[in-house]
Design an enzyme around this catalytic site. Structure first.
Site, PDB file in Angstrom:
ATOM      1  CB  SER A 116      29.363 -76.080 -69.994  1.00 46.28           C
ATOM      2  OG  SER A 116      28.031 -75.685 -69.724  1.00 46.28           O
TER       3      SER A 116
ATOM      4  CE1 TYR B  71      28.123 -77.348 -75.122  1.00 47.67           C
ATOM      5  CE2 TYR B  71      26.887 -77.233 -73.062  1.00 47.67           C
ATOM      6  CZ  TYR B  71      27.824 -76.708 -73.928  1.00 47.67           C
ATOM      7  OH  TYR B  71      28.462 -75.533 -73.598  1.00 47.67           O
TER       8      TYR B  71
HETATM    9  P1  NAP Z   1      29.769 -69.490 -80.213  1.00 43.99           P
HETATM   10  O1  NAP Z   1      29.465 -68.046 -80.108  1.00 43.99           O
HETATM   11  O2  NAP Z   1      28.803 -70.368 -80.933  1.00 43.99           O
HETATM   12  O3  NAP Z   1      31.219 -69.655 -80.852  1.00 43.99           O
HETATM   13  C1  NAP Z   1      31.715 -70.948 -81.093  1.00 43.99           C
HETATM   14  C2  NAP Z   1      33.084 -70.844 -81.707  1.00 43.99           C
HETATM   15  O4  NAP Z   1      33.566 -72.177 -81.884  1.00 43.99           O
HETATM   16  C3  NAP Z   1      33.098 -70.197 -83.077  1.00 43.99           C
HETATM   17  O5  NAP Z   1      34.297 -69.466 -83.197  1.00 43.99           O
HETATM   18  C4  NAP Z   1      33.125 -71.397 -84.032  1.00 43.99           C
HETATM   19  O6  NAP Z   1      33.786 -71.104 -85.277  1.00 43.99           O
HETATM   20  C5  NAP Z   1      33.953 -72.373 -83.227  1.00 43.99           C
HETATM   21  N1  NAP Z   1      33.738 -73.770 -83.578  1.00 43.99           N
HETATM   22  C6  NAP Z   1      32.596 -74.490 -83.499  1.00 43.99           C
HETATM   23  N2  NAP Z   1      32.806 -75.752 -83.915  1.00 43.99           N
HETATM   24  C7  NAP Z   1      34.121 -75.824 -84.247  1.00 43.99           C
HETATM   25  C8  NAP Z   1      34.958 -76.849 -84.755  1.00 43.99           C
HETATM   26  N3  NAP Z   1      34.478 -78.079 -85.012  1.00 43.99           N
HETATM   27  N4  NAP Z   1      36.252 -76.547 -85.007  1.00 43.99           N
HETATM   28  C9  NAP Z   1      36.742 -75.325 -84.759  1.00 43.99           C
HETATM   29  N5  NAP Z   1      36.014 -74.308 -84.274  1.00 43.99           N
HETATM   30  C10 NAP Z   1      34.717 -74.573 -84.027  1.00 43.99           C
HETATM   31  O7  NAP Z   1      29.949 -70.170 -78.776  1.00 43.99           O
HETATM   32  P2  NAP Z   1      30.313 -69.589 -77.323  1.00 43.99           P
HETATM   33  O8  NAP Z   1      29.050 -69.434 -76.581  1.00 43.99           O
HETATM   34  O9  NAP Z   1      31.265 -68.462 -77.421  1.00 43.99           O
HETATM   35  O10 NAP Z   1      31.018 -70.882 -76.716  1.00 43.99           O
HETATM   36  C11 NAP Z   1      32.404 -71.008 -76.575  1.00 43.99           C
HETATM   37  C12 NAP Z   1      32.669 -72.159 -75.615  1.00 43.99           C
HETATM   38  O11 NAP Z   1      32.038 -71.868 -74.375  1.00 43.99           O
HETATM   39  C13 NAP Z   1      32.090 -73.493 -76.091  1.00 43.99           C
HETATM   40  O12 NAP Z   1      32.972 -74.550 -75.782  1.00 43.99           O
HETATM   41  C14 NAP Z   1      30.802 -73.626 -75.276  1.00 43.99           C
HETATM   42  O13 NAP Z   1      30.441 -74.957 -75.087  1.00 43.99           O
HETATM   43  C15 NAP Z   1      31.234 -72.953 -73.979  1.00 43.99           C
HETATM   44  N6  NAP Z   1      30.119 -72.476 -73.166  1.00 43.99           N
HETATM   45  C16 NAP Z   1      29.276 -71.514 -73.623  1.00 43.99           C
HETATM   46  C17 NAP Z   1      28.223 -71.094 -72.821  1.00 43.99           C
HETATM   47  C18 NAP Z   1      27.237 -70.033 -73.260  1.00 43.99           C
HETATM   48  O14 NAP Z   1      26.185 -69.863 -72.594  1.00 43.99           O
HETATM   49  N7  NAP Z   1      27.490 -69.288 -74.326  1.00 43.99           N
HETATM   50  C19 NAP Z   1      28.041 -71.661 -71.557  1.00 43.99           C
HETATM   51  C20 NAP Z   1      28.923 -72.635 -71.120  1.00 43.99           C
HETATM   52  C21 NAP Z   1      29.965 -73.042 -71.936  1.00 43.99           C
HETATM   53  P3  NAP Z   1      32.986 -70.517 -86.607  1.00 43.99           P
HETATM   54  O15 NAP Z   1      32.320 -69.262 -86.170  1.00 43.99           O
HETATM   55  O16 NAP Z   1      34.040 -70.293 -87.601  1.00 43.99           O
HETATM   56  O17 NAP Z   1      31.994 -71.580 -86.966  1.00 43.99           O
END
Ligand code: NAP
Length: 241
Positions: free
Chosen positions: A136, A150
């Protein structure tokens, strides 16, 4: 290809794009069975869903064994699963929150990388492969007043990217990371702040949050042969932040 956290958001976009690029996709997820099944139905090619908490060593080992049994080999890992809890300064963060964030965002990617290297590394009899860690922009920016825990977890993921890339460079494995900025997914609402993207959009130089598909493009490129000379590198996908 295994994509952890693929039931929604960035992971789902990576799974869709990788599938259309010809990968058989193992869809990792934590709890949302219906979302994982829905995504499988949207894939262009073969796939299967694997439910595992990446913070649990036993669950990760079970998932990789199931992938061995179902697909026979592993060429690519996307360490994407992650979570955050928002709205706190460091002097308000308790141990429960710290352990929850670090288990999912640091222990999980380490365990998955370990299992992937044991399968891909030429030193272990594998055919090589590629790993992309979804870090991130927070690792650079620090996320003061919101979620320094985080941000620090993503700093650890950046360091894993550098160190592991050097360990396995001679064993046929490339290791890189993407660093998204504010991307339109459920992570913000689930972290307790559904208005975050709207509130912070004025601080994004390109003037808008990113789409999960814009992150997926970079991830799939880094995994592909087109990035054959790229390892230990970071792509910031943060609209100029
Ligand atoms: P999201 O929509 O909340 O999706 C998170 C995913 O991770 C879901 O599939 C969830 O599974 C899974 N998950 C969470 N905890 C877990 C665990 N302990 N074991 C296995 N699976 C787990 O998040 P996102 O925004 O797509 O984020 C994806 C990645 O991008 C993350 O690493 C996040 O830190 C990074 N990121 C996101 C952003 C942003 O603005 N969105 C920015 C920078 C980085 P379930 O649905 O089954 O719970």
């Amino acid at each position: 290809m295994l994509v952890t956290g693929a039931s929604r958001g960035i992971g789902a976009a990576v799974a869709r794009l990788a599938s259309s690029a010809g990968y058989a996709v193992a869809v990792g997820y934590h709890s949302d069975d219906a979302a994982a099944e829905k995504l499988l139905a949207e894939l262009a090619g073969p796939g299967a869903a694997f439910k595992a908490d990446v913070g649990s060593e036993a669950a990760v080992e079970r998932m990789f064994t199931e992938i061995d049994n179902q697909f026979g080999r592993l060429d690519a890992l996307v360490n994407n699963a992650g979570l955050l809890e928002g709205g706190s300064r460091v002097d308000q963060i308790d141990e429960r929150r710290l352990r929850r964030v670090l288990d999912a965002n640091v222990v999980g990617p380490f365990l998955c990388a370990r299992e992937a290297v044991r399968r891909m590394s030429t030193a272990h009899g594998g055919n090589g492969g590629a790993i992309v860690n979804v870090s991130s922009a927070a690792s650079r920016l620090g996320s003061a007043g919101e979620y320094v825990d985080y941000a620090a977890s993503k700093g650890a993921l950046d360091t894993l990217t550098i160190g592991l890339s050097l360990e396995v460079a001679g064993e046929g494995i490339r290791v890189n990371a993407v660093r998204p900025g504010f991307i339109k997914t459920d992570i913000h609402a689930r972290g307790g702040d559904p208005e975050r993207l709207a509130r912070l959009t004025p601080a994004i130089p390109l003037g808008r949050p990113g789409e999960p598909e814009e992150v997926a493009e970079a991830v799939v490129w880094l995994l592909s042969a087109k990035a054959s000379y790229v390892t230990g590198s970071f792509i910031d996908i943060a609209g100029g932040r």
